[in-house]
Design a protein around this motif. Structure first.
Motif, short mmCIF file in Angstrom:
data_model
loop_
_atom_site.label_atom_id
_atom_site.label_comp_id
_atom_site.label_asym_id
_atom_site.label_seq_id
_atom_site.Cartn_x
_atom_site.Cartn_y
_atom_site.Cartn_z
N ALA A 390 35.45 49.07 34.13
CA ALA A 390 35.82 48.60 33.98
C ALA A 390 37.64 48.69 34.07
CB ALA A 390 36.65 47.66 31.89
N LEU A 391 37.84 50.18 33.76
CA LEU A 391 39.07 50.62 34.59
C LEU A 391 39.32 50.25 35.83
CD1 LEU A 391 39.35 54.47 32.31
CD2 LEU A 391 40.70 51.90 32.14
N ARG A 392 38.47 50.86 36.92
CA ARG A 392 38.63 49.79 37.97
C ARG A 392 38.76 48.37 38.33
NH1 ARG A 392 38.87 48.36 41.99
NH2 ARG A 392 37.83 48.77 44.74
N LEU A 393 38.22 47.43 36.69
CA LEU A 393 38.82 46.16 37.19
C LEU A 393 39.92 46.48 36.95
CD1 LEU A 393 34.95 44.93 36.11
CD2 LEU A 393 36.04 44.44 38.78
N THR A 394 40.79 46.72 36.52
CA THR A 394 42.13 46.63 35.86
C THR A 394 43.16 46.68 37.67
OG1 THR A 394 42.45 48.90 35.94
CG2 THR A 394 42.21 47.72 33.87
N ARG A 395 42.86 47.62 38.61
CA ARG A 395 43.66 47.32 39.95
C ARG A 395 43.56 46.15 40.56
NH1 ARG A 395 41.38 52.75 42.88
NH2 ARG A 395 41.15 54.36 41.26
N LEU A 396 42.22 44.49 39.56
CA LEU A 396 42.13 43.82 40.16
C LEU A 396 43.60 42.38 40.04
CD1 LEU A 396 38.52 42.65 39.67
CD2 LEU A 396 39.66 43.23 42.30
N PRO A 397 44.09 42.12 41.14
CA PRO A 397 45.51 40.59 40.58
C PRO A 397 44.53 40.07 40.38
CG PRO A 397 43.97 40.61 42.87
CD PRO A 397 43.77 41.77 42.60
N PRO A 398 45.22 38.88 39.13
CA PRO A 398 45.25 38.29 38.32
C PRO A 398 45.05 37.01 38.76
CG PRO A 398 47.46 38.65 37.94
CD PRO A 398 46.76 39.76 38.54
N LEU A 399 44.00 36.39 38.43
CA LEU A 399 43.80 34.96 38.76
C LEU A 399 44.89 33.95 38.34
CD1 LEU A 399 39.73 35.07 38.79
CD2 LEU A 399 41.11 35.05 40.84
N PRO A 400 45.20 32.81 39.20
CA PRO A 400 45.94 32.14 38.94
C PRO A 400 44.83 31.03 37.79
CG PRO A 400 44.91 31.96 41.09
CD PRO A 400 44.48 33.28 40.82
N LEU A 401 45.98 30.08 36.98
CA LEU A 401 45.19 29.79 36.10
C LEU A 401 44.67 27.91 36.11
CD1 LEU A 401 44.52 29.25 32.52
CD2 LEU A 401 46.44 28.60 32.09
N SER A 402 43.47 27.62 35.84
CA SER A 402 43.40 26.81 37.00
C SER A 402 42.35 25.80 35.95
CB SER A 402 42.62 26.75 38.26
OG SER A 402 41.34 27.50 37.61
#
Length: 402
Positions: A390-402
């Motif tokens: 989960a901490l590794r996933l925090t590095r991902l940029p957020p996806l745009p809302l669609s």
């Protein structure tokens, strides 16, 4: 002429209510059928003269066949459509559950349980794909939470009914009741779920099927999201598989009915999946997932107490943690996979049910050799690994809302 975005289902609309109620019933049915046997594992161990780990095969085998079948069935929904595959799955798993209670011997019972998992595979991955395709981005977190809430309620009611009825009649009557309820849920699903508006069935080129799965592993986040449910579900199912053995023995010496009543804490999972899914939709999944997992580590620590109230409180916290984390991770997969969403969901749920099957049975070895402390330690190791994911996933940029 309206474009595709106009046909997305918004929260609060009649179509949203129909879809979520139908999928809530479907999730209820699938989890009741799969997990209704869990409080009966000590009964199976006694009546069929098998070990705790062997008795867990009543749950582990259908989870294993379901996990493998997901990878086959999800492409079939591209050919036959989302709703037909899910409907067939619900009716078949209900009828096989009713058939299983009529089997007189352990191996025959296990064979039908394995087939039940095979039949149930048509619902989970396809349901996630349906929501990802049909729901607006603002509604998908809530709708996925409600689907998982149905899972939680089905798991609770299935376990509760099986435990209570087994205490007053027999385990066969308990499991048979679950089968009848699953049949009614299948009928409700058939008449309630709106047909797909943003999906059209098409001929599948089977040579291309492996590629529709493997390209997801080239994504920066999806492989980590596929690992998370293996670890989370593996630890979670160990708690529920073996807590009954602990509480049937002194100093607690609880009845089968009392142990069945403990599964009422699944209501906490129903609430937490919906609330956490909604909060994650507003604040971002990266900010919520690791906190939900950390909560589970606190819960398992409480189960090490000797006081029964603290043990139950620990189970409640573990349940809230698991369903909250699962709601966040599963909706994240649906949002992150830009194509072949049924296959992405299938991989996620394959790992989910493999965790239940493989790690759930492995927990029996820890219980046999180290008692409840061994189960708790095994759980903690799995959740620490999930926390790192989960901490590794925090590095991902957020996806745009669609």
């Amino acid at each position: 002429m309206s474009n595709a975005s106009d046909r997305l289902i918004e929260a609060g609309t009649p179509a949203f209510r129909r879809a979520t109620l139908a999928l809530f019933a479907a999730g209820f049915s699938t989890f009741a059928v799969l997990y209704g046997v869990q409080p009966l594992l000590p009964v199976f161990a006694d009546q069929f003269s098998v070990s705790p780990a062997e008795s867990s095969l009543a749950l582990s085998l259908p989870c294993a066949t379901l996990a493998i079948a997901l990878l086959i069935v999800s492409p079939l929904s591209e050919v036959f459509g989302r709703k037909p595959v899910m409907t067939t799955s619900l009716f078949a798993s209900a009828l096989l559950t009713i058939g299983a209670v009529l089997m007189p011997d352990w191996h025959g019972f296990l064979a039908l349980r394995a087939l039940t998992g095979l039949a149930a595979s048509g619902l989970p991955a396809v349901a996630m794909a349906y929501l990802s395709e049909e729901m607006h981005g603002r509604a998908i977190g809530l709708s996925m939470g409600l689907l998982i809430g149905g899972n939680a309620l089905g798991g609770m009611v299935g376990r509760l009914l099986a435990g209570v009825i087994a205490d007053h009649a027999s385990w066969r009557w308990g499991l048979g009741t679950i089968g009848v309820l699953a049949l009614l849920a299948a009928v409700a699903f058939q008449f309630g779920l709106p047909a797909s508006q943003r999906f059209q069935a098409h001929r599948m080129r089977w040579r291309e099927v492996p590629g529709t799965f493997t390209h997801h592993f080239r994504d920066a986040g999806l492989p980590w999201l596929f690992l998370a449910p293996f670890l989370l579900m593996g630890g979670f199912v160990c708690v529920y598989n073996y807590i009954g053995f602990r509480l049937l023995d002194p100093p607690y010496s609880l009845s089968q009915t009392a142990i069945g009543l403990i599964f009422i804490v699944y209501l906490a999972g129903t609430a937490s999946s919906t609330v956490t899914g909604h909060v994650a939709g507003m604040l971002g999944r990266r900010k919520v997932l690791w906190l939900a997992i950390l909560l589970g580590l606190g819960g398992i620590a409480l189960t090490m107490a000797e006081n029964l109230i603290l043990i139950i409180l620990g189970i409640v916290i573990v349940t809230v943690s698991f369903f909250g984390a699962h709601s966040v991770a599963s909706s994240w997969v649906g949002r992150r996979a830009s194509s072949d969403r049924a296959q992405a969901s299938a991989i996620y749920l394959c790992m989910y049910y493999l965790g239940s099957s493989l790690l759930g049975t492995a927990g029996g070895w820890f219980f046999l050799h180290y008692g409840w402390g061994g189960v708790a330690g095994f759980f903690a190791s799995l959740y620490v690994a999930a926390l790192l994911v989960a901490l590794r996933l925090t590095r991902l940029p957020p996806l745009p809302l669609s």
